[in-house]
Design a protein around this motif. Sequence first.
Motif, mmCIF file in Angstrom:
data_model
loop_
_atom_site.group_PDB
_atom_site.id
_atom_site.type_symbol
_atom_site.label_atom_id
_atom_site.label_comp_id
_atom_site.label_asym_id
_atom_site.label_seq_id
_atom_site.Cartn_x
_atom_site.Cartn_y
_atom_site.Cartn_z
ATOM 1 N N PRO A 1 -5.846 4.237 18.209
ATOM 2 C CA PRO A 1 -6.729 2.821 18.653
ATOM 3 C C PRO A 1 -6.336 1.921 17.726
ATOM 4 O O PRO A 1 -5.945 1.738 16.716
ATOM 5 N N THR A 2 -6.317 0.584 18.530
ATOM 6 C CA THR A 2 -5.825 -0.653 17.754
ATOM 7 C C THR A 2 -7.155 -1.495 17.408
ATOM 8 O O THR A 2 -8.007 -1.687 18.288
ATOM 9 N N ILE A 3 -7.202 -2.017 16.194
ATOM 10 C CA ILE A 3 -8.231 -2.884 15.772
ATOM 11 C C ILE A 3 -7.783 -4.471 15.812
ATOM 12 O O ILE A 3 -6.889 -4.611 15.171
ATOM 13 N N LYS A 4 -8.374 -5.406 16.360
ATOM 14 C CA LYS A 4 -7.951 -6.663 16.159
ATOM 15 C C LYS A 4 -8.746 -7.243 15.274
ATOM 16 O O LYS A 4 -9.956 -7.161 15.231
ATOM 17 N N LEU A 5 -8.364 -8.224 14.455
ATOM 18 C CA LEU A 5 -9.045 -8.897 13.398
ATOM 19 C C LEU A 5 -8.514 -10.180 13.151
ATOM 20 O O LEU A 5 -7.292 -10.498 13.139
ATOM 21 N N SER A 6 -9.445 -11.149 12.850
ATOM 22 C CA SER A 6 -9.038 -12.425 12.728
ATOM 23 C C SER A 6 -8.858 -12.735 10.970
ATOM 24 O O SER A 6 -9.698 -12.270 10.235
ATOM 25 N N VAL A 7 -7.770 -13.112 10.470
ATOM 26 C CA VAL A 7 -7.316 -13.405 9.251
ATOM 27 C C VAL A 7 -6.477 -14.727 8.866
ATOM 28 O O VAL A 7 -6.406 -15.462 10.007
ATOM 29 N N VAL A 8 -6.754 -15.055 7.490
ATOM 30 C CA VAL A 8 -5.981 -16.280 7.149
ATOM 31 C C VAL A 8 -4.662 -15.741 6.729
ATOM 32 O O VAL A 8 -4.540 -14.626 5.793
ATOM 33 N N ALA A 9 -3.519 -16.284 7.105
ATOM 34 C CA ALA A 9 -2.122 -15.715 6.988
ATOM 35 C C ALA A 9 -1.441 -16.775 6.030
ATOM 36 O O ALA A 9 -1.463 -17.953 6.407
ATOM 37 N N THR A 10 -0.644 -16.450 5.063
ATOM 38 C CA THR A 10 0.025 -16.986 4.174
ATOM 39 C C THR A 10 1.281 -16.392 4.063
ATOM 40 O O THR A 10 1.484 -15.427 4.723
ATOM 41 N N ALA A 11 2.296 -16.920 3.205
ATOM 42 C CA ALA A 11 3.719 -16.248 3.277
ATOM 43 C C ALA A 11 4.052 -16.297 1.691
ATOM 44 O O ALA A 11 3.818 -17.389 0.916
ATOM 45 N N TYR A 12 5.036 -15.585 1.318
ATOM 46 C CA TYR A 12 5.583 -15.451 0.177
ATOM 47 C C TYR A 12 6.974 -15.073 0.154
ATOM 48 O O TYR A 12 7.706 -14.463 1.213
ATOM 49 N N SER A 13 7.742 -15.381 -1.158
ATOM 50 C CA SER A 13 9.110 -14.889 -1.031
ATOM 51 C C SER A 13 9.413 -14.065 -2.250
ATOM 52 O O SER A 13 8.395 -14.249 -3.523
ATOM 53 N N SER A 14 10.484 -13.581 -2.508
ATOM 54 C CA SER A 14 10.585 -12.944 -4.083
ATOM 55 C C SER A 14 11.025 -13.818 -5.041
ATOM 56 O O SER A 14 12.157 -13.782 -5.528
ATOM 57 N N HIS A 15 10.262 -14.890 -5.277
ATOM 58 C CA HIS A 15 10.417 -15.687 -6.675
ATOM 59 C C HIS A 15 9.314 -15.268 -7.678
ATOM 60 O O HIS A 15 8.302 -15.277 -7.196
ATOM 61 N N VAL A 16 9.871 -15.261 -8.943
ATOM 62 C CA VAL A 16 8.973 -15.082 -10.006
ATOM 63 C C VAL A 16 7.717 -15.858 -9.828
ATOM 64 O O VAL A 16 6.697 -15.492 -10.357
ATOM 65 N N GLU A 17 7.765 -17.141 -9.490
ATOM 66 C CA GLU A 17 6.733 -17.968 -9.403
ATOM 67 C C GLU A 17 5.470 -17.531 -8.324
ATOM 68 O O GLU A 17 4.538 -17.826 -8.418
ATOM 69 N N GLN A 18 6.132 -16.812 -7.184
ATOM 70 C CA GLN A 18 5.077 -16.402 -6.373
ATOM 71 C C GLN A 18 4.801 -14.774 -6.507
ATOM 72 O O GLN A 18 3.917 -14.286 -5.749
ATOM 73 N N THR A 19 5.311 -14.151 -7.437
ATOM 74 C CA THR A 19 5.207 -12.568 -7.808
ATOM 75 C C THR A 19 4.714 -12.341 -9.088
ATOM 76 O O THR A 19 4.166 -13.141 -9.677
ATOM 77 N N ASP A 20 5.587 -11.189 -9.510
ATOM 78 C CA ASP A 20 5.433 -10.966 -11.193
ATOM 79 C C ASP A 20 6.790 -10.857 -11.276
ATOM 80 O O ASP A 20 7.902 -11.706 -10.988
#
Length: 101
Positions: A1-20
């Motif tokens: 079964p598939t569940i549909k859900l409304s979310v807020v979506a953002t994006a990131y990349s592999s930069h230390v400023e955006q990760t760890d």
Amino acid sequence: PTIKLSVVATAYSSHVEQTDDTPHITASNKKVFDGLLAANFLKFGTKIKIPSLFGDKIFTVEDRMNRRYNNANPPRIDVWFESLASAKKFGVKTLEIEIFN
């Protein structure tokens, strides 16, 4: 079964400023990959689709967002992009996802 859900979506990349200090390794200890998704409300390995933007492409939850998003309402997802420019271009969107497993 598939569940549909409304979310807020953002994006990131592999930069230390955006990760760890290990930007190419996910919270589940996997190397980053196309189709990677970060979400705090779904377990690792959960498969989702974002039909309005990516059609039938399947994304897999293998990373986490900052803990400040643990109880976000609506829930938040973070889509991984290879480049910082692509992640910034994505911006912030409210959209529907399909969760399945």
